[in-house]
Design a protein around this motif. Structure first.
Motif, PDB file in Angstrom:
ATOM      1  N   ARG A   1       0.829  -1.200   0.000  1.00 57.76           N
ATOM      2  CA  ARG A   1       0.000   0.000   0.000  1.00 57.76           C
ATOM      3  C   ARG A   1       0.868   1.256   0.000  1.00 57.76           C
ATOM      4  O   ARG A   1       2.055   1.204   0.286  1.00 57.76           O
ATOM      5  CB  ARG A   1      -0.941  -0.008   1.204  1.00 57.76           C
ATOM      6  CG  ARG A   1      -1.965  -1.138   1.110  1.00 57.76           C
ATOM      7  CD  ARG A   1      -2.862  -1.213   2.303  1.00 57.76           C
ATOM      8  NE  ARG A   1      -3.754  -2.374   2.192  1.00 57.76           N
ATOM      9  CZ  ARG A   1      -4.350  -2.958   3.210  1.00 57.76           C
ATOM     10  NH1 ARG A   1      -4.171  -2.496   4.435  1.00 57.76           N
ATOM     11  NH2 ARG A   1      -5.133  -4.004   3.014  1.00 57.76           N
ATOM     12  N   GLY A   2       0.251   2.372  -0.269  1.00 57.16           N
ATOM     13  CA  GLY A   2       0.966   3.629  -0.418  1.00 57.16           C
ATOM     14  C   GLY A   2       1.187   4.343   0.897  1.00 57.16           C
ATOM     15  O   GLY A   2       1.477   3.727   1.925  1.00 57.16           O
ATOM     16  N   GLN A   3       1.000   5.655   0.878  1.00 56.65           N
ATOM     17  CA  GLN A   3       1.280   6.485   2.039  1.00 56.65           C
ATOM     18  C   GLN A   3       0.443   6.065   3.245  1.00 56.65           C
ATOM     19  O   GLN A   3      -0.673   5.571   3.115  1.00 56.65           O
ATOM     20  CB  GLN A   3       0.976   7.951   1.731  1.00 56.65           C
ATOM     21  CG  GLN A   3       2.096   8.660   1.009  1.00 56.65           C
ATOM     22  CD  GLN A   3       1.842  10.160   0.990  1.00 56.65           C
ATOM     23  OE1 GLN A   3       0.702  10.612   0.859  1.00 56.65           O
ATOM     24  NE2 GLN A   3       2.899  10.933   1.133  1.00 56.65           N
ATOM     25  N   LEU A   4       1.004   6.302   4.428  1.00 53.97           N
ATOM     26  CA  LEU A   4       0.263   6.000   5.653  1.00 53.97           C
ATOM     27  C   LEU A   4      -0.956   6.905   5.758  1.00 53.97           C
ATOM     28  O   LEU A   4      -0.863   8.111   5.501  1.00 53.97           O
ATOM     29  CB  LEU A   4       1.148   6.239   6.880  1.00 53.97           C
ATOM     30  CG  LEU A   4       2.308   5.293   7.127  1.00 53.97           C
ATOM     31  CD1 LEU A   4       3.099   5.758   8.348  1.00 53.97           C
ATOM     32  CD2 LEU A   4       1.811   3.887   7.337  1.00 53.97           C
ATOM     33  N   PRO A   5      -2.103   6.361   6.154  1.00 51.65           N
ATOM     34  CA  PRO A   5      -3.249   7.231   6.446  1.00 51.65           C
ATOM     35  C   PRO A   5      -2.933   8.117   7.647  1.00 51.65           C
ATOM     36  O   PRO A   5      -2.109   7.765   8.502  1.00 51.65           O
ATOM     37  CB  PRO A   5      -4.374   6.241   6.747  1.00 51.65           C
ATOM     38  CG  PRO A   5      -3.701   4.962   7.086  1.00 51.65           C
ATOM     39  CD  PRO A   5      -2.406   4.933   6.340  1.00 51.65           C
ATOM     40  N   ALA A   6      -3.591   9.255   7.712  1.00 52.41           N
ATOM     41  CA  ALA A   6      -3.279  10.239   8.758  1.00 52.41           C
ATOM     42  C   ALA A   6      -3.432   9.648  10.152  1.00 52.41           C
ATOM     43  O   ALA A   6      -2.614   9.919  11.041  1.00 52.41           O
ATOM     44  CB  ALA A   6      -4.178  11.464   8.589  1.00 52.41           C
ATOM     45  N   ALA A   7      -4.480   8.836  10.358  1.00 50.71           N
ATOM     46  CA  ALA A   7      -4.711   8.272  11.694  1.00 50.71           C
ATOM     47  C   ALA A   7      -3.550   7.401  12.144  1.00 50.71           C
ATOM     48  O   ALA A   7      -3.184   7.393  13.324  1.00 50.71           O
ATOM     49  CB  ALA A   7      -6.011   7.466  11.694  1.00 50.71           C
ATOM     50  N   LEU A   8      -2.952   6.680  11.204  1.00 44.31           N
ATOM     51  CA  LEU A   8      -1.821   5.830  11.559  1.00 44.31           C
ATOM     52  C   LEU A   8      -0.539   6.647  11.685  1.00 44.31           C
ATOM     53  O   LEU A   8       0.266   6.424  12.602  1.00 44.31           O
ATOM     54  CB  LEU A   8      -1.663   4.748  10.489  1.00 44.31           C
ATOM     55  CG  LEU A   8      -0.713   3.589  10.800  1.00 44.31           C
ATOM     56  CD1 LEU A   8      -1.113   2.883  12.092  1.00 44.31           C
ATOM     57  CD2 LEU A   8      -0.713   2.597   9.650  1.00 44.31           C
ATOM     58  N   ARG A   9      -0.373   7.609  10.814  1.00 46.98           N
ATOM     59  CA  ARG A   9       0.826   8.441  10.846  1.00 46.98           C
ATOM     60  C   ARG A   9       0.932   9.215  12.153  1.00 46.98           C
ATOM     61  O   ARG A   9       2.035   9.426  12.676  1.00 46.98           O
ATOM     62  CB  ARG A   9       0.813   9.409   9.653  1.00 46.98           C
ATOM     63  CG  ARG A   9       2.110  10.166   9.459  1.00 46.98           C
ATOM     64  CD  ARG A   9       2.109  10.941   8.143  1.00 46.98           C
ATOM     65  NE  ARG A   9       1.054  11.939   8.063  1.00 46.98           N
ATOM     66  CZ  ARG A   9      -0.013  11.845   7.295  1.00 46.98           C
ATOM     67  NH1 ARG A   9      -0.203  10.787   6.536  1.00 46.98           N
ATOM     68  NH2 ARG A   9      -0.920  12.807   7.265  1.00 46.98           N
ATOM     69  N   LYS A  10      -0.225   9.615  12.704  1.00 43.72           N
ATOM     70  CA  LYS A  10      -0.227  10.415  13.936  1.00 43.72           C
ATOM     71  C   LYS A  10      -0.567   9.583  15.175  1.00 43.72           C
ATOM     72  O   LYS A  10      -0.858  10.138  16.239  1.00 43.72           O
ATOM     73  CB  LYS A  10      -1.238  11.553  13.793  1.00 43.72           C
ATOM     74  CG  LYS A  10      -0.914  12.514  12.653  1.00 43.72           C
ATOM     75  CD  LYS A  10      -1.982  13.581  12.507  1.00 43.72           C
ATOM     76  CE  LYS A  10      -1.666  14.531  11.355  1.00 43.72           C
ATOM     77  NZ  LYS A  10      -2.723  15.580  11.184  1.00 43.72           N
ATOM     78  N   HIS A  11      -0.533   8.276  15.040  1.00 43.33           N
ATOM     79  CA  HIS A  11      -0.912   7.414  16.154  1.00 43.33           C
ATOM     80  C   HIS A  11       0.019   7.665  17.345  1.00 43.33           C
ATOM     81  O   HIS A  11       1.255   7.672  17.199  1.00 43.33           O
ATOM     82  CB  HIS A  11      -0.830   5.951  15.736  1.00 43.33           C
ATOM     83  CG  HIS A  11      -1.566   5.022  16.653  1.00 43.33           C
ATOM     84  ND1 HIS A  11      -1.109   4.701  17.917  1.00 43.33           N
ATOM     85  CD2 HIS A  11      -2.738   4.357  16.494  1.00 43.33           C
ATOM     86  CE1 HIS A  11      -1.956   3.869  18.490  1.00 43.33           C
ATOM     87  NE2 HIS A  11      -2.954   3.646  17.646  1.00 43.33           N
ATOM     88  N   PRO A  12      -0.532   7.892  18.544  1.00 40.91           N
ATOM     89  CA  PRO A  12       0.316   8.230  19.711  1.00 40.91           C
ATOM     90  C   PRO A  12       1.319   7.139  20.052  1.00 40.91           C
ATOM     91  O   PRO A  12       2.414   7.436  20.549  1.00 40.91           O
ATOM     92  CB  PRO A  12      -0.701   8.450  20.836  1.00 40.91           C
ATOM     93  CG  PRO A  12      -1.976   7.814  20.361  1.00 40.91           C
ATOM     94  CD  PRO A  12      -1.965   7.929  18.881  1.00 40.91           C
ATOM     95  N   LEU A  13       0.982   5.888  19.807  1.00 43.20           N
ATOM     96  CA  LEU A  13       1.916   4.801  20.104  1.00 43.20           C
ATOM     97  C   LEU A  13       3.171   4.926  19.254  1.00 43.20           C
ATOM     98  O   LEU A  13       4.303   4.786  19.753  1.00 43.20           O
ATOM     99  CB  LEU A  13       1.246   3.449  19.855  1.00 43.20           C
ATOM    100  CG  LEU A  13       2.118   2.203  20.066  1.00 43.20           C
ATOM    101  CD1 LEU A  13       2.506   2.066  21.532  1.00 43.20           C
ATOM    102  CD2 LEU A  13       1.379   0.954  19.584  1.00 43.20           C
ATOM    103  N   LEU A  14       2.987   5.239  17.973  1.00 46.38           N
ATOM    104  CA  LEU A  14       4.132   5.356  17.085  1.00 46.38           C
ATOM    105  C   LEU A  14       4.939   6.612  17.384  1.00 46.38           C
ATOM    106  O   LEU A  14       6.173   6.595  17.307  1.00 46.38           O
ATOM    107  CB  LEU A  14       3.668   5.355  15.626  1.00 46.38           C
ATOM    108  CG  LEU A  14       2.816   4.150  15.200  1.00 46.38           C
ATOM    109  CD1 LEU A  14       2.520   4.212  13.704  1.00 46.38           C
ATOM    110  CD2 LEU A  14       3.489   2.836  15.569  1.00 46.38           C
ATOM    111  N   ALA A  15       4.264   7.692  17.724  1.00 47.96           N
ATOM    112  CA  ALA A  15       4.977   8.920  18.080  1.00 47.96           C
ATOM    113  C   ALA A  15       5.828   8.706  19.320  1.00 47.96           C
ATOM    114  O   ALA A  15       6.961   9.204  19.411  1.00 47.96           O
ATOM    115  CB  ALA A  15       3.970  10.050  18.307  1.00 47.96           C
ATOM    116  N   ARG A  16       5.322   7.936  20.264  1.00 45.76           N
ATOM    117  CA  ARG A  16       6.059   7.675  21.503  1.00 45.76           C
ATOM    118  C   ARG A  16       7.368   6.924  21.241  1.00 45.76           C
ATOM    119  O   ARG A  16       8.359   7.106  21.950  1.00 45.76           O
ATOM    120  CB  ARG A  16       5.178   6.862  22.451  1.00 45.76           C
ATOM    121  CG  ARG A  16       5.726   6.701  23.867  1.00 45.76           C
ATOM    122  CD  ARG A  16       4.872   5.752  24.669  1.00 45.76           C
ATOM    123  NE  ARG A  16       5.043   4.368  24.214  1.00 45.76           N
ATOM    124  CZ  ARG A  16       4.260   3.355  24.619  1.00 45.76           C
ATOM    125  NH1 ARG A  16       3.234   3.588  25.417  1.00 45.76           N
ATOM    126  NH2 ARG A  16       4.494   2.138  24.175  1.00 45.76           N
TER     127      ARG A  16
END
Length: 433
Positions: free
Chosen positions: A42-57
């Protein structure tokens, strides 16, 4: 009728991927879950996944400029003038095992079967995946030399694939913000030392050997001048020890014994043991009557020997694939005293090969929170590289995680930090962009 043929064709493609993936792992029966076999690409990450707090942490406490993925494969067929080659059997239908090996690897890298150029499509996909990381993060691109015999003759029939130093070097020079390069020079070559000097002058940050596939005996006396040159240049030697499935090559499994690394270590060479020798068995050569032990146990022995504490390191690429023992996962997380000597690597494109990662197995082993698995699975469908990074940031055992030092890998390659200056390229830029 057409629908039935399409269904049958899809079924055969899935079965073929399962067989080849089983060959990589040595565990064919467990590779039959068709739903997990195909990389969705798949292509670019959807916004919800890109900004997911778990990944940001997971980025907290890390400096992206220090994050060098130390195990990234550069592949191609040479169809864009790169000099890459693959074994002829990988394109011959009468060699179904090798043909399927090629299909699975390229599918894991999202290179379509009908693409005009494998070389260009492979590199374009890798560059696209790199864009998901912050500026400063880089990937070490591996060259991969041909197998040679003891007389120094190239043996193409033993060579699964070949990626010349020149291609890895020029690719990194064209994309210096994202790539550095790792040379691969067979020490049995008549001009091995001259090639090593050229690689050092050309900015290589390490040297890569896969002894079992390339037919390299680390104990061979004629390697001593090669080791002396590596030690003097402070150039790390990355070697694959333990069992090898993806690149069978010469098939000299006995040369993948971790204990053989004592020879270059004794010569003062910094050795990075790929995958921490976490797969397969090897003979315990320290015994009067050698017997088979897990290769990882021999790696652990070397890591704990005082003589090697300044020289021996391990990369954690492929470490959390489903074919590793839970005890390996648990020990790697709990041995916090090792973590300053462990290096992050992805072994790309293998994170995109469907059955190699089974998150349910990690959950059962107690090293992954079940609540994190759906986020990781969604991430993997878009970008296996980010999936691999975040998985390593999320695994834990009794509260112990991979420490930030594991992801601060740039410091281990000081000898090559000044490279990647712009220079004329013998390739047309369009051929490798």
């Amino acid at each position: 009728m057409q629908t039935q043929l399409q269904t049958r064709r899809q079924h055969l493609q899935c079965c073929g991927s399962a067989i080849a993936a089983g060959l990589f792992s040595g565990l064919l029966p467990q590779a039959a879950q068709a739903g997990a076999l195909i990389n969705p690409c798949r292509g670019q990450l959807p916004a919800a996944l890109r900004k997911h707090p778990l990944l940001a942490r997971n980025w907290q406490g890390l400096d992206p400029a220090e994050l060098w993925d130390v195990h990234t494969h550069l592949l191609g067929t040479g169809d864009a003038g790169t000099g890459c080659r693959i074994n002829a059997q990988m394109t011959q239908w009468w060699h179904p095992v090798e043909s399927l090996r090629r299909q699975v690897i390229l599918q894991g890298a999202c290179v379509p079967a009908n693409v005009p150029s494998v070389d260009i499509a492979y590199l374009q996909r890798l560059l696209q995946l790199c864009q998901g990381f912050p500026e400063g993060a880089r990937w070490l691109l591996y060259a991969f030399d041909e197998a040679h015999d003891e007389q120094g003759r190239a043996r193409p029939e033993w060579t699964t694939f070949h990626v010349p130093d020149r291609y890895a070097a020029e690719t990194s020079r064209l994309h210096p913000a994202r790539f550095a390069w790792v040379a691969s020079i067979h020490p049995n070559r008549e001009d091995a030392l001259a090639r090593l000097d050229a690689a050092i002058a050309g900015g290589a940050v390490a040297l890569k050997w896969l002894p079992s596939a390339m037919n390299i005996d680390l104990r061979a006396p004629h390697l001593q001048p090669f080791y002396a040159r590596l030690a003097r240049a402070r150039l790390p030697l990355i070697i694959h020890c333990g069992e090898e499935k993806a690149v069978p090559g010469a098939g000299r499994d006995e040369l993948g014994n971790p204990l053989l690394a004592r020879v270059p270590l004794g010569a003062g060479v910094r050795v990075i043991m790929a995958h921490c020798a976490s797969l397969g068995e090897a003979l315990d050569l320290d015994l009067q009557r050698p017997r088979l032990l897990p290769a990882f146990d021999l790696f652990a022995r070397l890591m704990d020997e005082p003589a090697h504490r300044e020289l021996l390191l391990g990369d954690v690429s492929a470490l959390f694939q489903f074919n590793r023992r839970p005890e390996v996962w648990q020990q790697m997380l709990s041995r916090q005293d090792w973590h300053a000597r462990l290096l992050h690597g992805s072994d790309y494109p293998l994170p995109g090969v469907g059955p190699l990662y089974r998150l349910k197995g990690l959950v059962r082993a107690g090293v992954l929170d079940a609540a994190h698995a759906p986020v990781l699975e969604a991430l993997r469908a878009h970008t296996p590289l980010l999936f691999d990074f975040h998985l390593k940031r999320l695994v834990s055992w009794r509260g112990q995680v991979l420490r930030p030092e594991v992801f601060a890998t740039r410091r281990h390659f000081a000898a090559g930090l000044g490279h990647n200056a712009a220079s004329p390229s013998p390739f047309e830029e369009s051929a490798i962009r």
